[in-house]
Design a protein around this motif. Structure first.
Motif, PDB file in Angstrom:
ATOM      1  N   TYR A  13       4.596   0.324  -4.291  1.00 30.40           N
ATOM      2  CA  TYR A  13       4.083   1.597  -3.771  1.00 30.40           C
ATOM      3  C   TYR A  13       4.452   1.756  -2.298  1.00 30.40           C
ATOM      4  CZ  TYR A  13       1.172   2.595  -7.848  1.00 30.40           C
ATOM      5  OH  TYR A  13       0.730   2.906  -9.095  1.00 30.40           O
ATOM      6  N   LEU A  14       4.329   0.646  -1.541  1.00 32.84           N
ATOM      7  CA  LEU A  14       4.653   0.728  -0.113  1.00 32.84           C
ATOM      8  C   LEU A  14       6.136   0.994   0.089  1.00 32.84           C
ATOM      9  CD1 LEU A  14       2.439  -2.133   1.297  1.00 32.84           C
ATOM     10  CD2 LEU A  14       2.072   0.304   1.453  1.00 32.84           C
ATOM     11  N   LEU A  16       8.033   2.635  -1.961  1.00 31.05           N
ATOM     12  CA  LEU A  16       8.247   4.054  -2.278  1.00 31.05           C
ATOM     13  C   LEU A  16       7.848   4.930  -1.103  1.00 31.05           C
ATOM     14  CD1 LEU A  16       8.907   6.274  -4.346  1.00 31.05           C
ATOM     15  CD2 LEU A  16       6.532   6.219  -5.034  1.00 31.05           C
ATOM     16  N   ASN A  46       3.627  13.091   3.446  1.00 30.03           N
ATOM     17  CA  ASN A  46       3.246  12.610   2.122  1.00 30.03           C
ATOM     18  C   ASN A  46       3.567  11.137   1.942  1.00 30.03           C
ATOM     19  OD1 ASN A  46       2.182  14.583   0.009  1.00 30.03           O
ATOM     20  ND2 ASN A  46       3.553  15.794   1.232  1.00 30.03           N
ATOM     21  N   ASN A  49       0.846   9.275   3.613  1.00 31.62           N
ATOM     22  CA  ASN A  49      -0.379   9.356   2.814  1.00 31.62           C
ATOM     23  C   ASN A  49      -0.375   8.347   1.682  1.00 31.62           C
ATOM     24  OD1 ASN A  49      -1.555  11.328   4.257  1.00 31.62           O
ATOM     25  ND2 ASN A  49      -1.146  12.976   2.831  1.00 31.62           N
ATOM     26  N   LEU A  50       0.788   8.169   1.043  1.00 35.26           N
ATOM     27  CA  LEU A  50       0.862   7.228  -0.072  1.00 35.26           C
ATOM     28  C   LEU A  50       0.561   5.811   0.409  1.00 35.26           C
ATOM     29  CD1 LEU A  50       1.425   6.705  -3.009  1.00 35.26           C
ATOM     30  CD2 LEU A  50       3.815   6.423  -2.459  1.00 35.26           C
ATOM     31  N   VAL A  53      -3.214   5.425   0.852  1.00 31.27           N
ATOM     32  CA  VAL A  53      -3.939   5.265  -0.417  1.00 31.27           C
ATOM     33  C   VAL A  53      -3.714   3.876  -0.982  1.00 31.27           C
ATOM     34  CG1 VAL A  53      -4.186   6.151  -2.746  1.00 31.27           C
ATOM     35  CG2 VAL A  53      -3.837   7.724  -0.893  1.00 31.27           C
ATOM     36  N   THR A  54      -2.476   3.355  -0.821  1.00 29.84           N
ATOM     37  CA  THR A  54      -2.188   2.011  -1.328  1.00 29.84           C
ATOM     38  C   THR A  54      -3.039   0.959  -0.629  1.00 29.84           C
ATOM     39  OG1 THR A  54       0.074   2.760  -1.639  1.00 29.84           O
ATOM     40  CG2 THR A  54      -0.328   0.417  -1.814  1.00 29.84           C
ATOM     41  N   PHE A  55      -3.109   1.057   0.703  1.00 34.52           N
ATOM     42  CA  PHE A  55      -3.909   0.063   1.431  1.00 34.52           C
ATOM     43  C   PHE A  55      -5.396   0.233   1.127  1.00 34.52           C
ATOM     44  CE2 PHE A  55      -0.160  -0.356   4.312  1.00 34.52           C
ATOM     45  CZ  PHE A  55       0.033  -1.690   4.086  1.00 34.52           C
ATOM     46  N   VAL A  81      -6.735  10.031   4.521  1.00 35.54           N
ATOM     47  CA  VAL A  81      -5.773  10.894   3.836  1.00 35.54           C
ATOM     48  C   VAL A  81      -6.323  12.312   3.711  1.00 35.54           C
ATOM     49  CG1 VAL A  81      -4.542  11.281   1.681  1.00 35.54           C
ATOM     50  CG2 VAL A  81      -4.733   9.004   2.592  1.00 35.54           C
TER      51      VAL A  81
END
Lengths: 119, 170
Positions: A13-14, A16, A46, A49-50, A53-55, A81
């Motif tokens: 995710y990070l 990405l 964005n 933001n991702l 949310v991952t952390f 976020v």
């Protein structure tokens, strides 16, 4: 059954989110249309933001596993976020109004022609 | 299941972002940005952030992108001219972006103790979120509403027709 519960590493995710941010920077540097440059900025927001949310998810899982520390801190990444979204909405409204004003004054959207502040 | 969903929507996300860069018409870029934001909402859902997934669709794919598409159509924006742009941006900027991505990827791959995400694990409900938002962070939340109000007034003042030219015309 194990296939259904397969985990995705959070590092993906990070990665990405880093890729989205970099693509946003590339768009900001290369695009020649004022509106598309603005869209690249939204893409960068964005991407960031991702990673927030991952952390936040990592922190939440850590809290669930160890039951240590205040649980309220686990959602603060998501609240961050939320605030970023609010600021982005305000920024989009003001930015697009500025773009409309620039278009009225110069009758163009090409960033090469909007160069009054160029040295 | 989680793996398939992640790969699918991460792929959509990257494809949309690359398509945003490749398209020359702003409306195509705007539509691919909507694809990026909607697949990001699915990724938020996979990470257990259900409120943010809904907010992402409503605020980003809904409100902000409608504003973008509206402005593109209002200004009748055509195809962008492919000029090479500034030399400094290409010579300094692009290697800097590649270096930034390389540094970030190296850092991310070296993080110790980063867990994984599985389906229906670590879900943050809207109740958890609002409990913190409306107790501890009530003041920042209220200040945000003032910020939005100022932004609306600023947008109206900036985009009003004949801004600054009216005294000369009359």
């Amino acid at each position: 059954m194990s296939f259904l519960h397969q985990e995705v590493p959070l590092a993906w995710y990070l990665l990405l989110s880093a890729a989205l941010f970099s693509l946003g920077v590339v768009g900001f540097l290369l695009k020649r249309n004022l509106i598309t440059v603005f869209m690249s900025i939204e893409l960068m927001l964005n991407g960031v933001n991702l990673s927030f949310v991952t952390f936040a998810h990592q922190w939440h899982m850590h809290f669930l596993n160890t039951q240590s520390g205040p649980g309220a801190d686990a959602v603060k990444g998501q609240i961050f976020v939320f605030f970023v979204m609010m600021v982005a909405a305000a920024e989009a409204a003001v930015g697009l109004a500025i773009i409309i004003a620039v278009f009225r004054a110069r009758a163009t959207l090409a960033v090469d022609r909007i160069d009054l502040m160029k040295l | 299941m989680h793996l398939i969903l992640f790969l699918l929507f991460a792929g959509f996300c990257l494809a949309g972002a690359i398509n945003l860069l490749l398209q020359t018409h702003p409306i195509n870029s705007a539509l691919s940005l909507i694809v990026v934001m909607t697949s990001l909402a699915v990724l938020y859902l996979l990470l257990g952030a259900e409120f943010l997934a809904a907010a992402q669709i409503i605020v980003y794919s809904g409100a902000i992108m409608v504003l973008f598409v509206f402005v593109v159509m209002l200004l009748n924006a055509g195809r962008e001219e492919r000029t090479l742009g500034s030399r400094a941006a290409r010579i300094v900027g692009l290697p800097a972006v590649v270096a930034l991505l390389a540094v970030l990827a190296t850092l991310i791959l070296h993080i110790q103790g980063l867990g994984g995400a599985a389906i229906s694990q670590g879900i943050t409900t809207t109740e958890d979120l609002s409990r913190v938002l409306f107790h501890e962070l009530l003041l920042p939340f209220e200040v945000t509403s003032v910020l939005i109000l100022i932004a609306i007034l600023g947008a109206v003042a900036l985009a009003r027709h004949g801004n600054g030219e009216r005294p000369a015309a009359k």
